[in-house]
Design a protein around this motif. Structure first.
Motif, PDB file in Angstrom:
ATOM      1  N   LEU A  68      -5.756   9.751 -16.699  1.00 25.26           N
ATOM      2  CA  LEU A  68      -4.312   9.566 -16.708  1.00 25.26           C
ATOM      3  C   LEU A  68      -3.616  10.779 -17.316  1.00 25.26           C
ATOM      4  CD1 LEU A  68      -2.134   7.613 -15.879  1.00 25.26           C
ATOM      5  CD2 LEU A  68      -2.326   6.489 -18.104  1.00 25.26           C
ATOM      6  N   VAL A  69      -4.225  11.394 -18.315  1.00 28.43           N
ATOM      7  CA  VAL A  69      -3.669  12.636 -18.873  1.00 28.43           C
ATOM      8  C   VAL A  69      -3.560  13.693 -17.778  1.00 28.43           C
ATOM      9  CG1 VAL A  69      -4.039  14.524 -20.499  1.00 28.43           C
ATOM     10  CG2 VAL A  69      -4.559  12.181 -21.195  1.00 28.43           C
ATOM     11  N   LEU A  70      -4.557  13.760 -16.907  1.00 27.99           N
ATOM     12  CA  LEU A  70      -4.600  14.788 -15.873  1.00 27.99           C
ATOM     13  C   LEU A  70      -3.738  14.451 -14.659  1.00 27.99           C
ATOM     14  CD1 LEU A  70      -8.429  15.567 -15.927  1.00 27.99           C
ATOM     15  CD2 LEU A  70      -6.583  17.004 -16.806  1.00 27.99           C
ATOM     16  N   ASP A  71      -3.290  13.210 -14.559  1.00 27.52           N
ATOM     17  CA  ASP A  71      -2.533  12.800 -13.388  1.00 27.52           C
ATOM     18  C   ASP A  71      -1.231  13.585 -13.289  1.00 27.52           C
ATOM     19  OD1 ASP A  71      -2.345  11.373 -11.099  1.00 27.52           O
ATOM     20  OD2 ASP A  71      -1.952   9.445 -12.031  1.00 27.52           O
ATOM     21  N   ARG A  72      -0.924  14.077 -12.084  1.00 27.14           N
ATOM     22  CA  ARG A  72       0.292  14.846 -11.815  1.00 27.14           C
ATOM     23  C   ARG A  72       0.402  16.042 -12.767  1.00 27.14           C
ATOM     24  NH1 ARG A  72       4.664   9.981 -10.859  1.00 27.14           N
ATOM     25  NH2 ARG A  72       6.165  11.710 -10.781  1.00 27.14           N
ATOM     26  N   PHE A  73      -0.738  16.636 -13.099  1.00 22.65           N
ATOM     27  CA  PHE A  73      -0.731  17.751 -14.032  1.00 22.65           C
ATOM     28  C   PHE A  73       0.033  18.949 -13.466  1.00 22.65           C
ATOM     29  CE2 PHE A  73      -4.131  18.987 -11.262  1.00 22.65           C
ATOM     30  CZ  PHE A  73      -4.171  20.367 -11.298  1.00 22.65           C
ATOM     31  N   GLU A  74       0.099  19.052 -12.122  1.00 22.39           N
ATOM     32  CA  GLU A  74       0.835  20.163 -11.517  1.00 22.39           C
ATOM     33  C   GLU A  74       2.312  20.104 -11.892  1.00 22.39           C
ATOM     34  OE1 GLU A  74      -2.201  18.843  -8.273  1.00 22.39           O
ATOM     35  OE2 GLU A  74      -0.901  17.895  -9.772  1.00 22.39           O
ATOM     36  N   ASP A  75       2.875  18.888 -11.960  1.00 12.42           N
ATOM     37  CA  ASP A  75       4.283  18.751 -12.343  1.00 12.42           C
ATOM     38  C   ASP A  75       4.491  19.227 -13.768  1.00 12.42           C
ATOM     39  OD1 ASP A  75       4.631  17.623  -9.859  1.00 12.42           O
ATOM     40  OD2 ASP A  75       4.697  15.554 -10.595  1.00 12.42           O
ATOM     41  N   LEU A  76       3.555  18.870 -14.642  1.00  8.02           N
ATOM     42  CA  LEU A  76       3.661  19.276 -16.046  1.00  8.02           C
ATOM     43  C   LEU A  76       3.562  20.800 -16.165  1.00  8.02           C
ATOM     44  CD1 LEU A  76       2.037  17.506 -19.050  1.00  8.02           C
ATOM     45  CD2 LEU A  76       1.847  19.966 -18.834  1.00  8.02           C
ATOM     46  N   MET A  77       2.656  21.408 -15.409  1.00  6.61           N
ATOM     47  CA  MET A  77       2.438  22.848 -15.503  1.00  6.61           C
ATOM     48  C   MET A  77       3.600  23.649 -14.935  1.00  6.61           C
ATOM     49  SD  MET A  77      -1.636  23.196 -14.654  1.00  6.61           S
ATOM     50  CE  MET A  77      -1.771  24.866 -15.270  1.00  6.61           C
ATOM     51  N   ALA A  78       4.384  23.019 -14.075  1.00  7.81           N
ATOM     52  CA  ALA A  78       5.512  23.720 -13.469  1.00  7.81           C
ATOM     53  C   ALA A  78       6.694  23.849 -14.423  1.00  7.81           C
ATOM     54  CB  ALA A  78       5.954  23.003 -12.196  1.00  7.81           C
ATOM     55  N   GLY A  79       6.687  23.074 -15.506  1.00 12.10           N
ATOM     56  CA  GLY A  79       7.802  23.115 -16.442  1.00 12.10           C
ATOM     57  C   GLY A  79       7.600  24.168 -17.517  1.00 12.10           C
ATOM     58  N   SER A  80       8.648  24.361 -18.318  1.00 11.64           N
ATOM     59  CA  SER A  80       8.556  25.309 -19.426  1.00 11.64           C
ATOM     60  C   SER A  80       7.784  24.660 -20.576  1.00 11.64           C
ATOM     61  CB  SER A  80       9.955  25.712 -19.895  1.00 11.64           C
ATOM     62  OG  SER A  80      10.691  24.583 -20.323  1.00 11.64           O
ATOM     63  N   GLY A  81       7.084  25.485 -21.354  1.00 16.18           N
ATOM     64  CA  GLY A  81       6.318  24.967 -22.481  1.00 16.18           C
ATOM     65  C   GLY A  81       5.219  24.030 -22.042  1.00 16.18           C
ATOM     66  N   GLY A 111       0.781  -1.224   0.000  1.00 13.75           N
ATOM     67  CA  GLY A 111       0.000   0.000   0.000  1.00 13.75           C
ATOM     68  C   GLY A 111       0.812   1.272   0.000  1.00 13.75           C
ATOM     69  N   ALA A 112       2.056   1.207   0.458  1.00 11.54           N
ATOM     70  CA  ALA A 112       2.884   2.409   0.526  1.00 11.54           C
ATOM     71  C   ALA A 112       3.650   2.666  -0.761  1.00 11.54           C
ATOM     72  CB  ALA A 112       3.862   2.299   1.704  1.00 11.54           C
ATOM     73  N   VAL A 113       3.539   1.760  -1.727  1.00  6.84           N
ATOM     74  CA  VAL A 113       4.321   1.905  -2.965  1.00  6.84           C
ATOM     75  C   VAL A 113       3.372   1.933  -4.157  1.00  6.84           C
ATOM     76  CG1 VAL A 113       6.178   0.985  -4.381  1.00  6.84           C
ATOM     77  CG2 VAL A 113       6.217   0.622  -1.903  1.00  6.84           C
ATOM     78  N   SER A 114       3.174   3.116  -4.725  1.00  2.00           N
ATOM     79  CA  SER A 114       2.337   3.263  -5.918  1.00  2.00           C
ATOM     80  C   SER A 114       3.190   3.759  -7.077  1.00  2.00           C
ATOM     81  CB  SER A 114       1.194   4.256  -5.664  1.00  2.00           C
ATOM     82  OG  SER A 114       1.682   5.591  -5.673  1.00  2.00           O
ATOM     83  N   LEU A 115       2.578   3.869  -8.239  1.00  2.18           N
ATOM     84  CA  LEU A 115       3.301   4.371  -9.405  1.00  2.18           C
ATOM     85  C   LEU A 115       3.795   5.800  -9.211  1.00  2.18           C
ATOM     86  CD1 LEU A 115       1.297   3.044 -12.504  1.00  2.18           C
ATOM     87  CD2 LEU A 115       3.525   2.293 -11.647  1.00  2.18           C
ATOM     88  N   ARG A 116       3.217   6.521  -8.275  1.00  2.00           N
ATOM     89  CA  ARG A 116       3.680   7.888  -8.022  1.00  2.00           C
ATOM     90  C   ARG A 116       5.102   7.929  -7.484  1.00  2.00           C
ATOM     91  NH1 ARG A 116      -0.072  11.922  -8.316  1.00  2.00           N
ATOM     92  NH2 ARG A 116       1.238  13.257  -7.007  1.00  2.00           N
ATOM     93  N   ALA A 117       5.624   6.775  -7.064  1.00  2.00           N
ATOM     94  CA  ALA A 117       6.999   6.713  -6.582  1.00  2.00           C
ATOM     95  C   ALA A 117       8.002   6.708  -7.726  1.00  2.00           C
ATOM     96  CB  ALA A 117       7.193   5.468  -5.710  1.00  2.00           C
ATOM     97  N   LEU A 118       7.512   6.483  -8.948  1.00  2.00           N
ATOM     98  CA  LEU A 118       8.397   6.403 -10.112  1.00  2.00           C
ATOM     99  C   LEU A 118       8.532   7.769 -10.788  1.00  2.00           C
ATOM    100  CD1 LEU A 118       7.076   3.130 -11.803  1.00  2.00           C
ATOM    101  CD2 LEU A 118       8.950   3.361 -10.166  1.00  2.00           C
ATOM    102  N   PRO A 119       9.612   7.964 -11.534  1.00  2.09           N
ATOM    103  CA  PRO A 119       9.708   9.177 -12.361  1.00  2.09           C
ATOM    104  C   PRO A 119       8.513   9.244 -13.306  1.00  2.09           C
ATOM    105  CG  PRO A 119      11.815   8.026 -12.279  1.00  2.09           C
ATOM    106  CD  PRO A 119      10.814   7.121 -11.632  1.00  2.09           C
ATOM    107  N   GLU A 120       8.128  10.460 -13.693  1.00  2.00           N
ATOM    108  CA  GLU A 120       6.878  10.648 -14.421  1.00  2.00           C
ATOM    109  C   GLU A 120       6.789   9.808 -15.692  1.00  2.00           C
ATOM    110  OE1 GLU A 120       4.209  14.209 -16.472  1.00  2.00           O
ATOM    111  OE2 GLU A 120       6.147  14.643 -15.572  1.00  2.00           O
ATOM    112  N   ALA A 121       7.836   9.824 -16.506  1.00  3.64           N
ATOM    113  CA  ALA A 121       7.785   9.096 -17.776  1.00  3.64           C
ATOM    114  C   ALA A 121       7.593   7.600 -17.545  1.00  3.64           C
ATOM    115  CB  ALA A 121       9.057   9.356 -18.579  1.00  3.64           C
TER     116      ALA A 121
END
Length: 303
Positions: free
Chosen positions: A233-246, A116-126
């Protein structure tokens, strides 16, 4: 069997204590007793209640009579997850946690134990997106003609009134809300796909397991087209995407990449993503999470 008092996690208590539904509050008050009854009925030994846990269910780590580890889940009655057991039975462990036993009347599920403590969010985004895409693909099985699940048309129709009401709290989002409502009206009728979908798929719903590297949990099953599931899934971790350039072109590239990798129509994935971003965004604003809600609306505008 458990000897210490069973205490629901504070997150669950906080989430449900203000619920106007009397049945929900009664369930919360009776939860320690309900857990103990299920432990006794299924001859389970309680190890601990998982915390902080979820906002609409209690998960307890248990041992079966032969010592095999498992997880006991009790879900709030009357929620969308009412058909969770049926979906898990349909998948039978393929891409999802395996259902060991269920009590339909009480809403209890006995599940295989995952990490339960290990989800895909533990991996790098790609890497996380790649693994998530492979997992959700396994869940998309054709729905049987007599399936018990909600359809996309029904689920989005129920959400339309709430979307319009919540959207009135954010005047600047008016055009986006109207566009989302039009998409809600046209999208379900525009596809003949009848797949069993997870319904609430995201990286945090995919946990590490022993039987398979990654397995989905916590479905809110619905029948319809695959693009609906993939939009989350497109919307998942969208904050990380928005924090980058472009960020804006990166959002559109994510739609194209996921659509092509899973053989989903790009335009329909974009439209479902826009709908789900607006729907979630206005609800976040209405609930007081204005910053996150407005970010979601900005994401929708890029599409």
């Amino acid at each position: 069997m458990a000897t210490a008092p069973i205490e629901p996690p504070q997150r669950l208590v906080s989430s449900l204590s203000g619920d106007p539904d009397g049945a929900v509050r009664e369930w919360l008050a009776a939860l320690p007793t309900l857990v103990q009854q299920r432990l006794d009925a299924w001859k389970l030994t309680l190890e601990r209640v998982q915390a902080p846990g979820g906002r609409s269910s209690l998960l307890a780590l248990v041992r079966q009579q032969d010592g095999t580890p498992a997880a006991l889940k009790l879900t709030v009655p009357g929620r969308v997850s009412a058909h969770e057991a049926a979906a898990l039975e349909a998948w039978d462990g393929w891409g999802a946690v395996r259902l060991l036993r269920s009590d339909d009347a009480g809403g209890a599920l006995l599940l295989e134990r995952l990490q339960g403590a290990v989800s895909l969010r533990a991996l790098p985004e790609a890497k996380a997106l790649l693994e998530a895409a492979g997992t959700v693909r396994r869940l998309w099985v054709p729905a049987k003609a007599d399936h018990p699940f909600e359809t996309l048309a029904g689920r989005t129709e129920e959400a339309a009134v709430a979307l319009r009401t919540a959207g009135s709290l954010t005047r600047a989002a008016g055009p986006l809300v109207e566009q989302a409502l039009e998409l809600r009206r046209t999208l379900p009728a525009g596809s003949d796909e009848q797949f069993l979908l997870h319904g609430a798929f995201r990286q945090g719903k995919v946990l590490a397991g022993e039987r398979a590297p990654w397995l989905a949990v916590g479905p809110s099953p619905v029948v319809g087209e695959r693009a609906y599931d993939l939009a989350a899934l497109v919307l998942d971790r969208f904050e990380d995407l928005m924090a980058g350039s472009g960020a804006a072109p990166a959002a559109r590239r994510r739609v194209a990449k996921l659509a092509d990798s899973l053989e989903v129509d790009r335009d329909r994935l974009r439209d479902w993503t826009l709908y789900r971003a607006v729907d979630t965004g206005v609800r976040e604003v209405a609930a007081g999470a204005r910053q996150r809600g407005e970010l979601l609306l900005e994401f929708a505008a890029w599409l």
